[in-house]
Design a protein around this motif. Structure first.
Motif, PDB file in Angstrom:
ATOM      1  N   ILE A 283     -26.684   4.706 -31.979  1.00  0.00           N
ATOM      2  CA  ILE A 283     -26.132   3.400 -32.344  1.00  0.00           C
ATOM      3  C   ILE A 283     -26.991   2.152 -32.028  1.00  0.00           C
ATOM      4  O   ILE A 283     -27.876   2.212 -31.506  1.00  0.00           O
ATOM      5  CB  ILE A 283     -24.942   3.052 -31.059  1.00  0.00           C
ATOM      6  N   SER A 284     -26.541   1.119 -32.660  1.00  0.00           N
ATOM      7  CA  SER A 284     -27.383   0.161 -32.861  1.00  0.00           C
ATOM      8  C   SER A 284     -26.986  -0.738 -31.444  1.00  0.00           C
ATOM      9  O   SER A 284     -26.007  -0.661 -30.961  1.00  0.00           O
ATOM     10  CB  SER A 284     -27.317  -0.906 -33.997  1.00  0.00           C
ATOM     11  N   SER A 285     -28.133  -1.562 -31.203  1.00  0.00           N
ATOM     12  CA  SER A 285     -28.003  -2.627 -30.121  1.00  0.00           C
ATOM     13  C   SER A 285     -26.929  -3.789 -30.245  1.00  0.00           C
ATOM     14  O   SER A 285     -26.401  -4.517 -29.336  1.00  0.00           O
ATOM     15  CB  SER A 285     -29.057  -3.260 -29.606  1.00  0.00           C
ATOM     16  N   MET A 286     -26.260  -3.575 -31.551  1.00  0.00           N
ATOM     17  CA  MET A 286     -25.231  -4.732 -32.079  1.00  0.00           C
ATOM     18  C   MET A 286     -23.903  -4.287 -31.774  1.00  0.00           C
ATOM     19  O   MET A 286     -22.931  -4.648 -32.344  1.00  0.00           O
ATOM     20  CB  MET A 286     -25.477  -5.140 -33.247  1.00  0.00           C
ATOM     21  N   VAL A 287     -23.862  -2.995 -31.267  1.00  0.00           N
ATOM     22  CA  VAL A 287     -22.392  -2.414 -30.931  1.00  0.00           C
ATOM     23  C   VAL A 287     -22.300  -2.403 -29.522  1.00  0.00           C
ATOM     24  O   VAL A 287     -22.783  -2.197 -28.372  1.00  0.00           O
ATOM     25  CB  VAL A 287     -22.702  -1.032 -31.165  1.00  0.00           C
ATOM     26  N   GLY A 288     -20.951  -2.990 -29.070  1.00  0.00           N
ATOM     27  CA  GLY A 288     -20.473  -3.405 -27.819  1.00  0.00           C
ATOM     28  C   GLY A 288     -20.605  -2.146 -27.063  1.00  0.00           C
ATOM     29  O   GLY A 288     -20.691  -2.262 -25.600  1.00  0.00           O
ATOM     30  N   ALA A 289     -20.191  -1.120 -27.258  1.00  0.00           N
ATOM     31  CA  ALA A 289     -20.338   0.336 -26.516  1.00  0.00           C
ATOM     32  C   ALA A 289     -21.647   0.421 -25.945  1.00  0.00           C
ATOM     33  O   ALA A 289     -21.521   1.361 -25.239  1.00  0.00           O
ATOM     34  CB  ALA A 289     -19.680   1.448 -27.619  1.00  0.00           C
ATOM     35  N   LYS A 290     -22.616  -0.046 -26.392  1.00  0.00           N
ATOM     36  CA  LYS A 290     -23.653   0.050 -25.841  1.00  0.00           C
ATOM     37  C   LYS A 290     -23.971   0.141 -24.342  1.00  0.00           C
ATOM     38  O   LYS A 290     -24.651   0.724 -23.589  1.00  0.00           O
ATOM     39  CB  LYS A 290     -24.653  -0.653 -26.290  1.00  0.00           C
ATOM     40  N   GLN A 291     -22.981  -0.791 -23.716  1.00  0.00           N
ATOM     41  CA  GLN A 291     -23.212  -0.784 -22.131  1.00  0.00           C
ATOM     42  C   GLN A 291     -22.634   0.563 -21.676  1.00  0.00           C
ATOM     43  O   GLN A 291     -22.856   0.711 -20.418  1.00  0.00           O
ATOM     44  CB  GLN A 291     -22.079  -1.827 -21.637  1.00  0.00           C
ATOM     45  N   ILE A 292     -22.158   1.472 -22.393  1.00  0.00           N
ATOM     46  CA  ILE A 292     -21.585   2.836 -21.641  1.00  0.00           C
ATOM     47  C   ILE A 292     -22.289   4.057 -22.285  1.00  0.00           C
ATOM     48  O   ILE A 292     -22.262   4.978 -21.902  1.00  0.00           O
ATOM     49  CB  ILE A 292     -20.037   3.034 -22.045  1.00  0.00           C
ATOM     50  N   VAL A 300     -29.483   4.375 -27.909  1.00  0.00           N
ATOM     51  CA  VAL A 300     -29.233   2.742 -28.407  1.00  0.00           C
ATOM     52  C   VAL A 300     -30.341   2.366 -29.119  1.00  0.00           C
ATOM     53  O   VAL A 300     -31.549   2.295 -28.290  1.00  0.00           O
ATOM     54  CB  VAL A 300     -28.718   1.825 -27.309  1.00  0.00           C
ATOM     55  N   VAL A 301     -30.529   2.103 -30.220  1.00  0.00           N
ATOM     56  CA  VAL A 301     -31.779   1.675 -31.066  1.00  0.00           C
ATOM     57  C   VAL A 301     -31.704   0.038 -31.021  1.00  0.00           C
ATOM     58  O   VAL A 301     -30.774  -0.558 -31.863  1.00  0.00           O
ATOM     59  CB  VAL A 301     -31.756   2.235 -32.424  1.00  0.00           C
ATOM     60  N   LYS A 311     -37.199   8.031 -35.596  1.00  0.00           N
ATOM     61  CA  LYS A 311     -37.563   8.728 -34.492  1.00  0.00           C
ATOM     62  C   LYS A 311     -36.409   9.029 -33.546  1.00  0.00           C
ATOM     63  O   LYS A 311     -36.278   9.979 -32.941  1.00  0.00           O
ATOM     64  CB  LYS A 311     -38.434   7.898 -33.644  1.00  0.00           C
ATOM     65  N   ALA A 312     -35.445   8.063 -33.260  1.00  0.00           N
ATOM     66  CA  ALA A 312     -34.359   8.527 -32.576  1.00  0.00           C
ATOM     67  C   ALA A 312     -33.281   9.425 -33.306  1.00  0.00           C
ATOM     68  O   ALA A 312     -33.003  10.104 -32.371  1.00  0.00           O
ATOM     69  CB  ALA A 312     -33.331   7.053 -32.852  1.00  0.00           C
TER      70      ALA A 312
END
Length: 349
Positions: A283-292, A300-301, A311-312
């Motif tokens: 997922i991108s770092s602009m996704v709120g779910a990144k915290q989990i 998280v890219v 690469k990811a």
């Protein structure tokens, strides 16, 4: 307890609507008296007969103004109903607790847009009204909480971060053993690793970027499977659109990785649903779910460099992961845990 659940529409489409059905079912199962206040109703949707419906007729109101008049109607309905607790899933102001599944100023900022229409102004006005008048605001992520404080100047003490729940009866690892069956059912390429993109939109969800990315991967044994609302077309041989399905859990079991390069996503419930199904995510770092999202369940890219995303993808596809079947429960994401939290907040009001 007499509970008023408030949402503009009743239909089976989208993450927020899924949450509405979860709330209706769980609160009723707990023995509470539920009234659903709604305007738009899909005639194919059936609710338990114990659930009362208060429908606001807005057919004669121009579409851009319907949310405003829906909120005006709530000002009459909620006090008259003498509810113990009122809970809204969106942009209304006549309730005790309101969800913040997203906000308009955050969207405009992330997308590099300014106020472009009266609709923008109305949405921001309704946001501000909801946050000011509600006693508690349930932010869908830490990202949403930060936006509420920074963009709307909401006092932090009014905000609680409560991540969206997962229906673990539907989304779980049980179907992963039938991966080959579901790949065949939906036409996944048996000779390629499959990236799954579930979408209800194009630009904001990152689909144009994905097409650029798949062009870079055209010589690799990797395909992109797109499901949901029909996106902009593509002639790339490694991209296929399979249409909409009500059984997204089967697609998650079939895929090797879920990919979500959104330009802006307040949370992204499909992320946690994928993880609960045993499928890693990128997922991108602009996704709120990144915290989990931790290293053992995905990546998280930061930014939108094609090289970084390529690469990811390659690293994620190479790595074997054993995702715990107890992911939802361990993170407080079951419907039962989520609804218990809401009732705890309600009890403190």
């Amino acid at each position: 307890m007499r509970i008023a659940l408030i949402h503009y529409r009743l239909l089976r489409n989208g993450g927020l609507e899924t949450r509405l059905f979860n709330y209706l079912n769980e609160f009723r199962n707990l023995g509470h008296e539920i009234t659903l206040v709604v305007s738009k109703i899909d005639p194919d949707v059936e609710l338990h007969p114990d659930i009362k419906i208060e429908q606001v007729n807005l057919k004669r109101v121009p579409k851009p103004l319907r949310m405003y008049f829906f909120d005006q109607a709530l000002a009459r309905i909620i006090p008259a109903g003498e509810f113990d607790f009122s809970f809204s899933l969106g942009r209304t102001s006549n309730q005790d607790i309101v969800l913040c599944p997203g906000n308009h100023l955050g969207y405009l900022k992330a997308m590099g847009k300014r106020f472009q229409s009266p609709s923008d102004m109305l949405n921001v006005y309704l946001d501000k009204l909801a946050y000011r008048k509600s006693k508690v605001i349930l932010a869908a992520s830490e990202m949403m909480k930060q936006e509420l404080v920074e963009l709307y100047k909401v006092p932090e003490h009014k905000i609680q971060v409560l991540l969206p729940p997962i229906d673990s009866k539907r989304f779980n690892v049980n179907g992963k053993s039938r991966k080959a069956e579901f790949r065949t059912k939906y036409g996944f390429n048996e000779k390629k690793k499959s990236l799954l993109f579930l979408t209800t939109g194009n630009e904001r969800k990152g689909y144009p970027f994905l097409l650029k990315l798949m062009k870079e991967l055209v010589d690799d044994p990797i395909e992109l499977v797109v499901a949901g609302v029909k996106p902009m077309g593509s002639d790339l041989p490694n991209v296929q659109y399979i249409g909409y399905t009500n059984h997204s859990e089967e697609l998650l079991w079939a895929a090797d990785v879920l990919i979500h390069p959104a330009l802006y996503e307040p949370f992204g419930q499909v992320i946690t649903e994928s993880i609960q199904c045993g499928t890693p995510v990128i997922i991108s770092s602009m996704v709120g779910a990144k915290q989990i999202v931790t290293d053992d369940i995905g990546m998280v890219v930061n930014g939108f460099s094609l090289a970084s995303w390529k690469k990811a993808i390659l690293q994620t596809l190479e790595k074997e992961r054993e995702i715990s079947s107890d992911f939802a429960e361990n993170n407080g994401l079951t419907v039962q845990q989520h609804c218990k939290k809401i009732l705890e907040y309600a009890a403190k009001i």
